[in-house]
Motif scaffolding. Sequence first.
Motif, short mmCIF file in Angstrom:
data_model
loop_
_atom_site.label_atom_id
_atom_site.label_comp_id
_atom_site.label_asym_id
_atom_site.label_seq_id
_atom_site.Cartn_x
_atom_site.Cartn_y
_atom_site.Cartn_z
N UNK A 131 0.84 -1.05 0.04
CA UNK A 131 0.10 -0.10 -0.01
C UNK A 131 1.02 1.03 0.09
N UNK A 132 0.52 2.46 -0.77
CA UNK A 132 1.54 3.40 -1.10
C UNK A 132 1.58 4.14 0.43
N UNK A 133 2.70 4.90 0.60
CA UNK A 133 3.03 5.57 1.78
C UNK A 133 2.17 6.78 1.73
N UNK A 134 1.78 7.37 0.63
CA UNK A 134 1.18 8.81 0.59
C UNK A 134 -0.41 8.37 0.84
N UNK A 135 -0.85 7.20 1.06
CA UNK A 135 -2.34 7.04 1.27
C UNK A 135 -2.61 7.43 2.62
N UNK A 136 -3.68 8.11 2.86
CA UNK A 136 -4.08 8.30 4.37
C UNK A 136 -5.25 7.79 4.76
N UNK A 137 -6.24 7.66 3.90
CA UNK A 137 -7.20 6.94 4.25
C UNK A 137 -7.91 6.10 2.77
N UNK B 84 -10.43 1.37 10.41
CA UNK B 84 -11.35 2.20 11.28
C UNK B 84 -12.68 1.90 11.70
N UNK B 85 -13.07 1.13 10.84
CA UNK B 85 -14.45 0.60 11.40
C UNK B 85 -14.44 -0.38 12.49
N UNK B 86 -13.17 -0.97 12.88
CA UNK B 86 -13.14 -1.57 14.19
C UNK B 86 -12.93 -0.59 15.45
N UNK C 262 -16.31 3.41 -3.16
CA UNK C 262 -14.97 3.30 -2.85
C UNK C 262 -14.24 4.42 -3.48
N UNK C 263 -12.94 5.06 -2.21
CA UNK C 263 -12.40 6.03 -2.66
C UNK C 263 -11.10 6.18 -1.90
N UNK C 264 -10.01 6.82 -2.37
CA UNK C 264 -8.75 6.82 -1.58
C UNK C 264 -8.41 8.48 -1.40
N UNK D 266 -18.47 -3.19 3.63
CA UNK D 266 -17.38 -2.49 3.45
C UNK D 266 -16.34 -2.09 4.41
N UNK D 267 -15.13 -1.65 4.38
CA UNK D 267 -14.37 -1.23 5.24
C UNK D 267 -13.81 0.40 4.85
N UNK D 268 -13.12 0.86 6.02
CA UNK D 268 -12.50 2.08 6.20
C UNK D 268 -11.16 1.90 6.77
N UNK D 269 -9.98 2.20 6.08
CA UNK D 269 -8.76 2.06 6.78
C UNK D 269 -8.16 3.46 6.85
#
Length: 277
Positions: A1-7, A75-77, A26-28, A61-64
Amino acid sequence: MSDDLLLSAKNLSVRFGGVLAVNNVSFDVKRGEVFTLIGPNGAGKTTVFNLISRIYTPTAGTIDFADPRGGMLRLTDQQPHQIASLGIARTFQNIELFEHATVLQNLLIGRHTHRKTGLLSELFFTGKTRAAEIEAREKAEEIIEFLDLQHHRESLVAGLPYGIRKVVELARALCTEPKLLLLDEPSSGLNVEETDDMAFWIADIKNELGITVLMVEHDMSLVSKVSDRVLAMSMGEELASGTPADVQNHPGVIEAYLGSEDDVSALRRENHQKEAA
């Protein structure tokens, strides 16, 4: 996963009884950008914010979210009260402030996630507590200066104009020192000059404070000025994503806002008839 990915939101859906409010979205969001959700009323934009804030739990779905220790955190946990301490702050379309407290007091409330003192330390006002109070005050004063709120520092929120209260709510969110700032309709209720000021603040939050912004907004002028990328939604589903210009010119987005080509033609004919009359 890319280092510049925040959410990263994947295949988000949420159902309220028989209503599918968000369907497979879905979105990043990348670090250091302004990412905006647009769409007509009822599109599901604020519902997505409520999912990220953990006010709602997704049906699917999920949110990380980027974990400071490395990798991504599910995040969903997490529980709703943990979201601010993870580095996510939020403003609301309808301002949520303590109206009978001063501007400074409201901002100091935004520092609660950084307090590390215990009950006994605070009861006896030990050196550790005094140091924490000074640190909180210094940070609040930095934000007051950043947003030009010096003249309103000791004013009660209830007596302030609506536009200033919007800025105060933004200031309180910034006092949490977020990595991700969620702005829900920041221009709602503002006049043209105040909206221009809001665009200025958002740009400075991104460029000077290095805070990533995820925004829900109807004002397309503001969206075009400050957004790096845009996701358009309608009826809880994705319509288009890309640059502000690409999304605004997308046929599906135009139809969602204005109707079909026949609807637009009919509206133009009606306007011409009114002008002729």
